[in-house]
Design a protein around this motif. Structure first.
Motif, PDB file in Angstrom:
ATOM      1  N   PRO A  93       0.850  -1.207   0.051  1.00 55.07           N
ATOM      2  CA  PRO A  93       0.066  -0.061  -0.096  1.00 55.07           C
ATOM      3  C   PRO A  93       0.771   1.408   0.059  1.00 55.07           C
ATOM      4  CG  PRO A  93      -0.032  -1.203   2.203  1.00 55.07           C
ATOM      5  CD  PRO A  93       0.809  -1.948   1.263  1.00 55.07           C
ATOM      6  N   HIS A  94       0.467   2.373  -0.685  1.00 53.34           N
ATOM      7  CA  HIS A  94       1.172   3.632  -0.687  1.00 53.34           C
ATOM      8  C   HIS A  94       0.690   4.586   0.592  1.00 53.34           C
ATOM      9  CE1 HIS A  94       1.459   3.327  -5.473  1.00 53.34           C
ATOM     10  NE2 HIS A  94       1.972   2.041  -4.883  1.00 53.34           N
ATOM     11  N   LEU A  95      -0.247   4.068   1.096  1.00 57.95           N
ATOM     12  CA  LEU A  95      -0.915   4.954   2.294  1.00 57.95           C
ATOM     13  C   LEU A  95      -1.639   4.172   3.118  1.00 57.95           C
ATOM     14  CD1 LEU A  95      -1.039   7.839   3.139  1.00 57.95           C
ATOM     15  CD2 LEU A  95      -3.145   8.038   2.143  1.00 57.95           C
ATOM     16  N   THR A  96      -1.181   4.195   4.588  1.00 50.52           N
ATOM     17  CA  THR A  96      -2.185   3.472   5.429  1.00 50.52           C
ATOM     18  C   THR A  96      -2.889   4.604   6.485  1.00 50.52           C
ATOM     19  OG1 THR A  96      -0.533   1.651   5.570  1.00 50.52           O
ATOM     20  CG2 THR A  96      -1.834   2.098   7.417  1.00 50.52           C
ATOM     21  N   ILE A  97      -4.198   4.488   6.473  1.00 45.65           N
ATOM     22  CA  ILE A  97      -4.944   5.171   7.264  1.00 45.65           C
ATOM     23  C   ILE A  97      -5.682   4.483   8.355  1.00 45.65           C
ATOM     24  CG2 ILE A  97      -6.970   6.745   7.316  1.00 45.65           C
ATOM     25  CD1 ILE A  97      -6.441   7.239   4.402  1.00 45.65           C
ATOM     26  N   TRP A 106     -16.320   9.373  13.683  1.00 44.25           N
ATOM     27  CA  TRP A 106     -15.071   8.504  13.195  1.00 44.25           C
ATOM     28  C   TRP A 106     -13.694   9.415  13.205  1.00 44.25           C
ATOM     29  CZ3 TRP A 106     -15.483   3.480  11.829  1.00 44.25           C
ATOM     30  CH2 TRP A 106     -16.838   3.042  11.688  1.00 44.25           C
ATOM     31  N   SER A 107     -12.726   8.854  13.576  1.00 46.85           N
ATOM     32  CA  SER A 107     -11.476   9.716  13.746  1.00 46.85           C
ATOM     33  C   SER A 107     -10.281   9.090  12.807  1.00 46.85           C
ATOM     34  CB  SER A 107     -10.993   9.571  15.050  1.00 46.85           C
ATOM     35  OG  SER A 107     -10.653   8.276  15.841  1.00 46.85           O
ATOM     36  N   TYR A 108      -9.479   9.638  12.239  1.00 49.91           N
ATOM     37  CA  TYR A 108      -8.724   9.160  10.994  1.00 49.91           C
ATOM     38  C   TYR A 108      -7.589   9.670  11.394  1.00 49.91           C
ATOM     39  CZ  TYR A 108     -12.836   8.250   8.475  1.00 49.91           C
ATOM     40  OH  TYR A 108     -14.267   7.870   8.010  1.00 49.91           O
ATOM     41  N   GLU A 109      -6.457   8.615  11.382  1.00 49.98           N
ATOM     42  CA  GLU A 109      -5.206   8.938  11.439  1.00 49.98           C
ATOM     43  C   GLU A 109      -4.240   8.396  10.409  1.00 49.98           C
ATOM     44  OE1 GLU A 109      -1.489   7.477  14.599  1.00 49.98           O
ATOM     45  OE2 GLU A 109      -3.674   7.365  15.075  1.00 49.98           O
ATOM     46  N   TYR A 110      -3.403   9.278   9.685  1.00 49.65           N
ATOM     47  CA  TYR A 110      -2.600   9.029   8.565  1.00 49.65           C
ATOM     48  C   TYR A 110      -1.249   8.634   9.172  1.00 49.65           C
ATOM     49  CZ  TYR A 110      -6.111  10.933   5.497  1.00 49.65           C
ATOM     50  OH  TYR A 110      -7.177  11.297   4.655  1.00 49.65           O
ATOM     51  N   THR A 111      -0.986   7.365   9.274  1.00 45.45           N
ATOM     52  CA  THR A 111       0.082   6.894  10.125  1.00 45.45           C
ATOM     53  C   THR A 111       1.598   7.027   9.360  1.00 45.45           C
ATOM     54  OG1 THR A 111      -0.167   4.489   9.185  1.00 45.45           O
ATOM     55  CG2 THR A 111      -1.395   4.888  11.224  1.00 45.45           C
ATOM     56  N   ASP A 112       1.258   7.259   8.043  1.00 49.46           N
ATOM     57  CA  ASP A 112       2.820   7.545   7.376  1.00 49.46           C
ATOM     58  C   ASP A 112       3.225   8.889   7.571  1.00 49.46           C
ATOM     59  OD1 ASP A 112       2.864   5.135   5.663  1.00 49.46           O
ATOM     60  OD2 ASP A 112       0.797   5.643   5.065  1.00 49.46           O
ATOM     61  N   TYR A 113       2.249   9.858   8.232  1.00 47.16           N
ATOM     62  CA  TYR A 113       2.538  11.193   8.548  1.00 47.16           C
ATOM     63  C   TYR A 113       2.495  11.523  10.198  1.00 47.16           C
ATOM     64  CZ  TYR A 113       1.529  12.285   3.628  1.00 47.16           C
ATOM     65  OH  TYR A 113       1.579  11.918   2.147  1.00 47.16           O
ATOM     66  N   ARG A 151      -4.508   1.288   2.377  1.00 48.15           N
ATOM     67  CA  ARG A 151      -4.758   0.627   3.441  1.00 48.15           C
ATOM     68  C   ARG A 151      -5.570   1.108   4.374  1.00 48.15           C
ATOM     69  NH1 ARG A 151       0.093  -3.038   6.003  1.00 48.15           N
ATOM     70  NH2 ARG A 151       0.801  -0.887   6.431  1.00 48.15           N
ATOM     71  N   VAL A 152      -6.481   0.442   4.952  1.00 44.63           N
ATOM     72  CA  VAL A 152      -7.344   1.088   6.198  1.00 44.63           C
ATOM     73  C   VAL A 152      -7.347   0.097   7.224  1.00 44.63           C
ATOM     74  CG1 VAL A 152      -9.303   2.073   6.711  1.00 44.63           C
ATOM     75  CG2 VAL A 152      -8.722   2.166   4.296  1.00 44.63           C
ATOM     76  N   LEU A 153      -6.731   0.639   8.340  1.00 54.07           N
ATOM     77  CA  LEU A 153      -6.891  -0.172   9.616  1.00 54.07           C
ATOM     78  C   LEU A 153      -8.055   0.265  10.598  1.00 54.07           C
ATOM     79  CD1 LEU A 153      -3.032   0.073  10.446  1.00 54.07           C
ATOM     80  CD2 LEU A 153      -4.162  -1.557   9.195  1.00 54.07           C
ATOM     81  N   ILE A 154      -8.788  -0.680  10.848  1.00 58.18           N
ATOM     82  CA  ILE A 154     -10.178  -0.337  11.288  1.00 58.18           C
ATOM     83  C   ILE A 154     -10.448  -0.801  12.836  1.00 58.18           C
ATOM     84  CG2 ILE A 154     -12.668  -0.249  10.952  1.00 58.18           C
ATOM     85  CD1 ILE A 154     -12.061  -0.860   7.920  1.00 58.18           C
TER      86      ILE A 154
END
Length: 230
Positions: A93-97, A106-113, A151-154
């Motif tokens: 994956p290019h990005l993981t959220i 909902w709360s979102y966290e961009y783990t690559d940043y 990729r989304v971690l839920i």
């Protein structure tokens, strides 16, 4: 986006959802053929007055009505298993959220940043602008780059939730204490809506999910702006 009196699915935005639509049409055609055949046999049995003593005991017919259903099940099972494994496939994956479910937002966290995360609440009806959808619009959208594996971690913080976006072919339960993951690729830019699909309390109907797919340069500009704000 769904519309009133819609009979079919929403337009597919991800390759996985396109596969699911094709499988749905494939299975529906098999069901239609079986239904027509059974209806034809019932009508023939009711209307005809002819009888044949050979039909009362025929090994050939018994072989046919045993083998044909087995072949039909194989024709349904093979593409179904293929899609099942595709849904679990996560390739570089290019990005993981990380999406975390709360009562009721909902709360979102961009783990690559570093320090890039936000809460996403439903916009009240009185705050909507022309063109926005009631009960579906959020104050912060999950912005992603188009044509990139995401990729989304839920998970959830309190009770069971479910992160679902129909046009992406995504529906994953958010379970407290457990981290589930799914992946998708958006085929074109756009705004895609979903809702929590697990009854989670009094305000279950007010947990919208808004995914905005943008070109990569727009995504980079958005992340730079968000990092400046934090």
């Amino acid at each position: 986006m769904a519309h009133p009196a819609q009979l079919g699915f929403q337009d597919a935005t991800s390759p996985l959802m396109e596969e699911l639509l094709h499988f749905h049409d494939h299975a529906l055609m098999i069901v239609l053929l079986i239904s027509v055949l059974v209806l034809y046999i019932i009508v023939c049995m009711i209307t005809t007055k002819l009888s044949d003593k050979l039909i009362l005991d025929s090994q050939e017919i018994e072989i046919i009505w045993t083998v044909l259903p087995a072949i039909t099940l194989i024709l349904i099972a093979l593409p179904s298993l293929r899609i099942l494994y595709l849904m679990d496939e996560i390739n570089d994956p290019h990005l993981t959220i990380k999406a975390m479910g709360h009562q009721w937002y909902w709360s979102y966290e961009y783990t690559d940043y570093e320090d890039l995360g936000f809460d996403s609440y439903m916009l009240p009806t009185q705050d909507l602008t022309p063109g926005q959808f009631r009960l579906l619009e959020a104050d912060h959208r999950m912005v992603i780059p188009v044509e990139s594996p995401i990729r989304v971690l839920i998970s959830a913080e309190d009770v069971l939730h479910s992160w679902a976006v129909p046009t992406l072919g995504i529906k994953m339960d958010a379970v407290p204490g457990r981290l589930n993951q799914t992946a998708f690729i958006t085929a074109r830019p756009g705004v895609y809506y979903g809702q929590c699909s697990e009854i989670c309390g009094a305000n279950h109907s007010f947990m919208p999910i808004v995914v905005e797919a943008v070109p990569l340069n727009h995504f980079e500009a958005w992340t730079a702006l968000m990092l400046e704000e934090t």
